[in-house]
Design a protein around this motif. Structure first.
Motif, PDB file in Angstrom:
ATOM      1  N   LEU A  36       1.728   2.782  -4.978  1.00 29.57           N
ATOM      2  CA  LEU A  36       2.583   2.667  -3.786  1.00 29.57           C
ATOM      3  C   LEU A  36       2.961   1.213  -3.587  1.00 29.57           C
ATOM      4  CD1 LEU A  36       3.801   3.849  -1.113  1.00 29.57           C
ATOM      5  CD2 LEU A  36       1.592   3.302  -0.043  1.00 29.57           C
ATOM      6  N   ASN A  37       4.249   0.956  -3.437  1.00 32.20           N
ATOM      7  CA  ASN A  37       4.744  -0.384  -3.125  1.00 32.20           C
ATOM      8  C   ASN A  37       5.294  -0.344  -1.707  1.00 32.20           C
ATOM      9  OD1 ASN A  37       6.271  -2.770  -2.796  1.00 32.20           O
ATOM     10  ND2 ASN A  37       6.540  -2.948  -5.011  1.00 32.20           N
ATOM     11  N   ALA A  38       4.543  -0.920  -0.777  1.00 35.64           N
ATOM     12  CA  ALA A  38       4.919  -0.868   0.634  1.00 35.64           C
ATOM     13  C   ALA A  38       5.840  -2.000   1.034  1.00 35.64           C
ATOM     14  CB  ALA A  38       3.666  -0.874   1.504  1.00 35.64           C
ATOM     15  N   ALA A  39       6.182  -2.885   0.100  1.00 31.90           N
ATOM     16  CA  ALA A  39       7.127  -3.954   0.394  1.00 31.90           C
ATOM     17  C   ALA A  39       8.566  -3.436   0.334  1.00 31.90           C
ATOM     18  CB  ALA A  39       6.940  -5.109  -0.580  1.00 31.90           C
ATOM     19  N   ARG A  40       8.789  -2.431  -0.491  1.00 30.58           N
ATOM     20  CA  ARG A  40      10.120  -1.844  -0.607  1.00 30.58           C
ATOM     21  C   ARG A  40      10.366  -0.848   0.520  1.00 30.58           C
ATOM     22  NH1 ARG A  40       8.969  -0.198  -6.854  1.00 30.58           N
ATOM     23  NH2 ARG A  40       8.892  -2.315  -7.756  1.00 30.58           N
ATOM     24  N   PRO A  53      13.479   8.507  11.313  1.00 26.10           N
ATOM     25  CA  PRO A  53      14.875   8.335  10.923  1.00 26.10           C
ATOM     26  C   PRO A  53      15.160   7.042  10.174  1.00 26.10           C
ATOM     27  CG  PRO A  53      14.601   7.994  13.283  1.00 26.10           C
ATOM     28  CD  PRO A  53      13.298   8.519  12.773  1.00 26.10           C
ATOM     29  N   GLN A  54      14.380   5.994  10.437  1.00 29.75           N
ATOM     30  CA  GLN A  54      14.617   4.719   9.788  1.00 29.75           C
ATOM     31  C   GLN A  54      13.539   4.480   8.729  1.00 29.75           C
ATOM     32  OE1 GLN A  54      17.300   2.886  10.417  1.00 29.75           O
ATOM     33  NE2 GLN A  54      17.955   4.409  11.919  1.00 29.75           N
ATOM     34  N   PRO A  55      13.922   4.013   7.542  1.00 32.46           N
ATOM     35  CA  PRO A  55      12.914   3.761   6.515  1.00 32.46           C
ATOM     36  C   PRO A  55      11.980   2.623   6.907  1.00 32.46           C
ATOM     37  CG  PRO A  55      15.049   2.908   5.832  1.00 32.46           C
ATOM     38  CD  PRO A  55      15.281   3.708   7.073  1.00 32.46           C
ATOM     39  N   LEU A  56      10.735   2.758   6.547  1.00 25.77           N
ATOM     40  CA  LEU A  56       9.796   1.675   6.750  1.00 25.77           C
ATOM     41  C   LEU A  56       9.973   0.662   5.628  1.00 25.77           C
ATOM     42  CD1 LEU A  56       6.565   3.745   7.576  1.00 25.77           C
ATOM     43  CD2 LEU A  56       8.234   2.796   9.178  1.00 25.77           C
ATOM     44  N   SER A  57       9.692  -0.596   5.915  1.00 26.53           N
ATOM     45  CA  SER A  57       9.835  -1.629   4.891  1.00 26.53           C
ATOM     46  C   SER A  57       8.842  -2.742   5.148  1.00 26.53           C
ATOM     47  CB  SER A  57      11.259  -2.187   4.893  1.00 26.53           C
ATOM     48  OG  SER A  57      11.418  -3.127   3.851  1.00 26.53           O
ATOM     49  N   ARG A  58       8.353  -3.315   4.060  1.00 27.42           N
ATOM     50  CA  ARG A  58       7.369  -4.400   4.120  1.00 27.42           C
ATOM     51  C   ARG A  58       6.207  -4.034   5.049  1.00 27.42           C
ATOM     52  NH1 ARG A  58       8.285  -8.561   1.215  1.00 27.42           N
ATOM     53  NH2 ARG A  58       6.720  -9.833   2.272  1.00 27.42           N
ATOM     54  N   VAL A  59       5.616  -2.905   4.778  1.00 25.82           N
ATOM     55  CA  VAL A  59       4.470  -2.451   5.560  1.00 25.82           C
ATOM     56  C   VAL A  59       3.221  -3.179   5.083  1.00 25.82           C
ATOM     57  CG1 VAL A  59       3.006  -0.491   6.182  1.00 25.82           C
ATOM     58  CG2 VAL A  59       5.490  -0.190   5.939  1.00 25.82           C
ATOM     59  N   GLN A  60       2.633  -3.926   5.972  1.00 32.40           N
ATOM     60  CA  GLN A  60       1.362  -4.585   5.655  1.00 32.40           C
ATOM     61  C   GLN A  60       0.252  -3.577   5.904  1.00 32.40           C
ATOM     62  OE1 GLN A  60       0.627  -8.202   7.820  1.00 32.40           O
ATOM     63  NE2 GLN A  60      -1.189  -8.716   6.610  1.00 32.40           N
ATOM     64  N   ILE A  61      -0.374  -3.114   4.841  1.00 32.47           N
ATOM     65  CA  ILE A  61      -1.347  -2.033   4.954  1.00 32.47           C
ATOM     66  C   ILE A  61      -2.656  -2.540   5.556  1.00 32.47           C
ATOM     67  CG2 ILE A  61      -2.730  -0.382   3.620  1.00 32.47           C
ATOM     68  CD1 ILE A  61      -0.376  -0.163   1.679  1.00 32.47           C
ATOM     69  N   SER A  62      -3.114  -1.854   6.564  1.00 29.92           N
ATOM     70  CA  SER A  62      -4.324  -2.246   7.280  1.00 29.92           C
ATOM     71  C   SER A  62      -5.534  -1.408   6.882  1.00 29.92           C
ATOM     72  CB  SER A  62      -4.100  -2.118   8.797  1.00 29.92           C
ATOM     73  OG  SER A  62      -3.682  -0.798   9.125  1.00 29.92           O
ATOM     74  N   THR A  63      -5.293  -0.196   6.422  1.00 24.73           N
ATOM     75  CA  THR A  63      -6.390   0.715   6.089  1.00 24.73           C
ATOM     76  C   THR A  63      -5.834   1.829   5.215  1.00 24.73           C
ATOM     77  OG1 THR A  63      -8.151   2.100   7.029  1.00 24.73           O
ATOM     78  CG2 THR A  63      -6.021   2.153   8.141  1.00 24.73           C
ATOM     79  N   MET A  64      -6.714   2.495   4.470  1.00 27.72           N
ATOM     80  CA  MET A  64      -6.234   3.610   3.663  1.00 27.72           C
ATOM     81  C   MET A  64      -7.380   4.550   3.332  1.00 27.72           C
ATOM     82  SD  MET A  64      -5.508   1.910  -0.068  1.00 27.72           S
ATOM     83  CE  MET A  64      -6.810   1.817  -1.305  1.00 27.72           C
ATOM     84  N   SER A  65      -6.993   5.725   2.823  1.00 25.48           N
ATOM     85  CA  SER A  65      -7.950   6.732   2.377  1.00 25.48           C
ATOM     86  C   SER A  65      -7.326   7.471   1.209  1.00 25.48           C
ATOM     87  CB  SER A  65      -8.288   7.707   3.519  1.00 25.48           C
ATOM     88  OG  SER A  65      -9.216   8.682   3.089  1.00 25.48           O
ATOM     89  N   VAL A  66      -8.143   7.787   0.200  1.00 25.69           N
ATOM     90  CA  VAL A  66      -7.658   8.526  -0.966  1.00 25.69           C
ATOM     91  C   VAL A  66      -8.647   9.656  -1.247  1.00 25.69           C
ATOM     92  CG1 VAL A  66      -6.886   8.409  -3.353  1.00 25.69           C
ATOM     93  CG2 VAL A  66      -6.706   6.381  -1.900  1.00 25.69           C
ATOM     94  N   LYS A  67      -8.132  10.881  -1.216  1.00 20.36           N
ATOM     95  CA  LYS A  67      -9.004  12.042  -1.416  1.00 20.36           C
ATOM     96  C   LYS A  67      -8.138  13.262  -1.713  1.00 20.36           C
ATOM     97  CE  LYS A  67     -12.199  12.323   1.688  1.00 20.36           C
ATOM     98  NZ  LYS A  67     -12.857  12.616   2.989  1.00 20.36           N
ATOM     99  N   ASP A  68      -8.638  14.139  -2.562  1.00 22.04           N
ATOM    100  CA  ASP A  68      -7.960  15.418  -2.835  1.00 22.04           C
ATOM    101  C   ASP A  68      -6.499  15.233  -3.219  1.00 22.04           C
ATOM    102  OD1 ASP A  68     -10.374  16.612  -2.138  1.00 22.04           O
ATOM    103  OD2 ASP A  68      -9.764  16.931  -0.053  1.00 22.04           O
ATOM    104  N   ASN A  69      -6.243  14.275  -4.107  1.00 19.51           N
ATOM    105  CA  ASN A  69      -4.900  14.025  -4.627  1.00 19.51           C
ATOM    106  C   ASN A  69      -3.919  13.509  -3.562  1.00 19.51           C
ATOM    107  OD1 ASN A  69      -3.174  14.005  -6.957  1.00 19.51           O
ATOM    108  ND2 ASN A  69      -2.092  15.767  -6.106  1.00 19.51           N
ATOM    109  N   LEU A  70      -4.440  12.973  -2.476  1.00 17.74           N
ATOM    110  CA  LEU A  70      -3.595  12.471  -1.393  1.00 17.74           C
ATOM    111  C   LEU A  70      -3.982  11.036  -1.052  1.00 17.74           C
ATOM    112  CD1 LEU A  70      -1.392  13.173   0.735  1.00 17.74           C
ATOM    113  CD2 LEU A  70      -3.263  13.889   2.250  1.00 17.74           C
ATOM    114  N   LEU A  71      -2.981  10.176  -0.953  1.00 13.32           N
ATOM    115  CA  LEU A  71      -3.158   8.802  -0.499  1.00 13.32           C
ATOM    116  C   LEU A  71      -2.564   8.680   0.898  1.00 13.32           C
ATOM    117  CD1 LEU A  71      -3.425   5.634  -0.699  1.00 13.32           C
ATOM    118  CD2 LEU A  71      -1.231   5.675  -1.909  1.00 13.32           C
TER     119      LEU A  71
END
Length: 315
Positions: A36-40, A53-71
């Motif tokens: 995942l490239n959150a800068a684009r 309705p509006q695309p997100l861009s340059r998202v500075q990721i604060s937290t994440m979880s990866v499980k069951d084929n889902l990010l």
């Protein structure tokens, strides 16, 4: 603020944050690929694109979880991004709130008591939002009296630990949000929680440099207090077999407790740098540690030894 930015889905597959990108490290191929490239600009291309309705861009990721084929990733301005690992495009993205200081503090992928999969987001706006992971519809929105820093769902899906800018920790009904227990004993704000696989023990991590263990059947007082060396307890993880509990401070120290010894046996890992996340492999054979340092940034792997604990293997 670094925590929960590293996840292991197997002994050979680790997902970690690198700048604006989530990367996949393959221990078998010995290489990394961008997931995942959150800068684009992020524009969901599935039927769930109606979400924002509006695309997100340059998202500075604060937290994440990866499980069951889902990010699932959260952002510093209230963003939520969901991507299936086997799909090239983002499935769902939105801003959970437009309030200032609306950081998404924690995200979780959990199984409900009915067997469906949930995506849960905890935010600084004092709300917890529960989404159906099948269609990303918001099922529930629970409000609390303080900013929520962390949630975790019990193995049976019936209960949810809710922690935040309060010395008290809450246990609520995961379907209704109703508070069923208030845990008292910590002295400061809380940042982390983890359920033992048996569903009876809840661990909570606090800025008072302690982790408290609670028997969910009797929460009048904590069963035990595990002490860190010098910092807040920012991350907690049990192994899938419940044998070990890992406890991370913001920097330099990780503690591993043997649950079969009544948490008396402890291994301390002393490293250098801010700790971006900890994760046991599902088979319990490895502990991965993310180190967020401009000079010494790395992923450390510790392999389980058969005498107690985990010994360093590669970095």
């Amino acid at each position: 603020m670094l925590r929960n930015l590293l996840w292991a889905t197997s002994k050979h597959d680790v997902y970690l944050l690198q700048n604006y990108s989530v990367m996949h490290w393959s221990a078998l191929r010995r290489n990394t690929t961008e997931v995942l490239n959150a800068a684009r600009p992020i524009v969901p291309t599935t039927e769930f694109s109606r979400s924002f309705p509006q695309p997100l861009s340059r998202v500075q990721i604060s937290t994440m979880s990866v499980k069951d084929n889902l990010l699932v990733a959260g952002g510093f301005h209230g963003e939520l991004i969901c991507k299936h690992l086997n799909q090239p495009d983002v499935a769902f993205s939105t801003k959970l709130t437009t309030e200032e200081d609306a950081i998404t503090n924690a995200v979780d992928i959990a199984e409900s008591s009915s067997g469906s999969k949930w995506v849960i987001a905890a935010n600084n706006d004092a709300q917890v939002r529960v989404f159906d992971a099948a269609n990303f519809i918001c099922l529930n929105r629970f409000c609390f009296p303080w900013s929520v820093n962390n949630t975790s769902t019990s193995p049976d899906g019936k209960l949810m630990a809710v922690l935040g800018d309060s010395s008290e920790c809450l246990v609520s009904d995961s379907n209704t949000g109703k508070v069923v227990s208030t845990l008292k004993g910590h002295l400061d704000y809380s940042f982390a929680s983890a359920w033992h696989p048996n569903g009876q023990i809840l661990a909570t991590g606090n800025q008072d440099t302690t982790c408290r263990l609670w028997d969910i059947r009797n929460t009048s007082q904590s069963l035990d207090v595990l002490k860190g060396r010098m910092g807040a307890i920012r991350a907690l993880k049990f192994t899938s077999d419940g044998r070990f509990l890992a406890m991370a401070e913001p920097a330099d120290f990780i503690h591993i407790f043997d649950t079969q010894s009544g948490y008396e046996k402890e291994q301390e890992i002393d490293l250098f740098g801010e700790i971006a996340g900890i994760s046991f492999s599902p088979d319990t054979e490895a502990l991965f540690v993310g180190v967020a340092d401009r000079t010494y940034g790395s992923v450390l792997e510790f392999n389980r030894s058969r005498c107690m604990g985990y010994s360093e293997a590669i970095f």
